[in-house]
Design a protein around this motif. Structure first.
Motif, short mmCIF file in Angstrom:
data_model
loop_
_atom_site.label_atom_id
_atom_site.label_comp_id
_atom_site.label_asym_id
_atom_site.label_seq_id
_atom_site.Cartn_x
_atom_site.Cartn_y
_atom_site.Cartn_z
N LYS A 1 -1.86 3.20 -2.15
CA LYS A 1 -2.90 4.25 -1.93
C LYS A 1 -2.35 5.55 -2.73
N GLN B 1 2.20 2.46 2.87
CA GLN B 1 1.96 3.11 4.07
C GLN B 1 3.52 3.04 5.15
N SER C 1 0.92 -1.18 0.20
CA SER C 1 -0.02 -0.04 0.04
C SER C 1 0.94 1.39 0.00
N ARG D 1 -1.89 -1.78 -5.72
CA ARG D 1 -2.63 -1.62 -4.45
C ARG D 1 -1.93 -0.48 -3.69
#
Length: 348
Positions: A172, A141, A139, A170
């Motif tokens: 973000k 993160q 992601s 995937r």
């Protein structure tokens, strides 16, 4: 990395470790062939001067479970960024780096627990050294929180090498924007891959066991002023093996790691995929025969060794879905470890 004068490489994740391992073997073999005319001395000098052969393994693992301990994964990652900053600036006095050194000495002393060896010495690093940081991303993160943590700690001269799963599908949007901005500023290399098979698969892939102590993290943040003031804490270790190398379970894992390394190296060397595919087939067969991708296998192998070797008595030893080994200890034991650390700081 060498051309940009980066001095060493930090490997923070189990997903990146096997990739670094394969690249190191591949780079070394290529350099040996290209440097053979200069003799052994040239080969050795070339080997020692490249950051990829000076890898420092630091467990940025933030998988502490759903325990209500007042510490988030971001707080754990900020802690490890502070460990690196302290190591580079004030290794004798920095509380974050000194706690990591203390934890290694306390929980890695037993002969059946071998800490992941650093090919680059973690002590005595000259101040101001530049480093590269290789990690995997899904992601985005985790790596973005680490980048923010380094910036917060005043470490901005970092080269990020980020291997991104599923070709970035995937990622973000917020983290994609941050990563692409770093790439545009020549602070990051983004490497997109179709499938990152090294991610969260256990020691049969990574070759490393990641161990965290959630209750100890909670007590460090509660008791130690510097941890409390910055709102970050961590307590984790890497183990290269969880037991003696002669144990049957270790032999199984070491064989798996050897087969995985062969597959990755063949993928790097040959443009024809056949040799790599053959090696992968042999590797998968070994994994399946011994259930090495199963969480229960990781737990069954890790539990008895950790229970026998740690200097505190675990209440429980569990493997998470990502194969992180979580060691639960009592609040009294965690408090005792923290108090002992404070005493050792006061005496130094």
């Amino acid at each position: 990395m060498h051309d940009n004068e980066f001095d060493f490489l930090i490997v923070p994740s189990r997903g990146a470790a096997p990739i670094v391992d394969a690249c190191t073997v591949y780079w070394t073999s290529r350099r040996e062939r290209s440097d053979h005319r200069g003799g052994l001395d040239r080969v050795v000098r070339s080997f020692l001067s490249n950051p990829i052969t000076k890898a420092m393994y630091l467990p940025f693992t933030a998988d502490i479970g759903n325990l209500d301990i007042g510490v988030s994964p971001r707080d754990v990652r900020r802690f490890w960024c502070r460990v690196v900053a302290g190591m580079l600036r004030a290794p004798n006095t920095d509380p974050f780096y000194n706690f990591y050194v203390y934890l290694r000495s306390k929980f890695c002393a037993h002969p059946t627990l071998e800490p992941r060896a650093n090919t680059y010495q973690i002590d005595g690093i000259p101040r101001g050294r530049k480093f590269a940081f290789i990690d995997t991303a899904v992601s985005g993160q985790a790596i973005c929180e680490i980048m923010d943590g380094f910036s917060e700690a005043g470490l901005d001269d970092v080269l990020y090498i980020i291997i991104i799963d599923l070709e970035g599908k995937r990622l973000k949007p917020l983290y994609r924007k941050q990563l692409e901005a770093a790439q545009q500023q020549n602070k990051a290399f983004l490497i997109y891959t179709k499938r990152l098979f090294t991610e969260d698969r256990g020691p049969a892939i990574s070759g490393i066991w990641s161990v965290v102590f959630p209750e100890l993290i909670e007590q460090m943040r509660t008791i130690v002023p510097e941890f409390r003031d910055l709102g970050c804490a961590g307590a984790g270790l890497y183990y290269w093996t969880v037991g003696a190398a002669t144990a049957p379970s270790d032999t199984i894992i070491h064989t798996a790691v050897t087969l995985r390394r062969a597959a990755l190296i063949r993928a790097l060397i040959y443009s024809d995929h056949s040799p790599a595919n053959e090696a992968l087939k042999e590797y998968r067969g070994w994994i399946q025969r011994h259930d090495l991708f199963e969480r229960r296998t990781t737990q069954e192998i890790a539990r008895p060794r950790l229970e026998a070797a740690l200097q505190v008595t675990p209440r429980d030893v569990q493997a998470s879905s990502s194969h992180v080994v979580r060691v639960s200890i009592s609040k009294d034991d965690a408090d005792s470890v923290v108090r002992d650390f404070q005493k050792s700081r006061a005496a130094s």
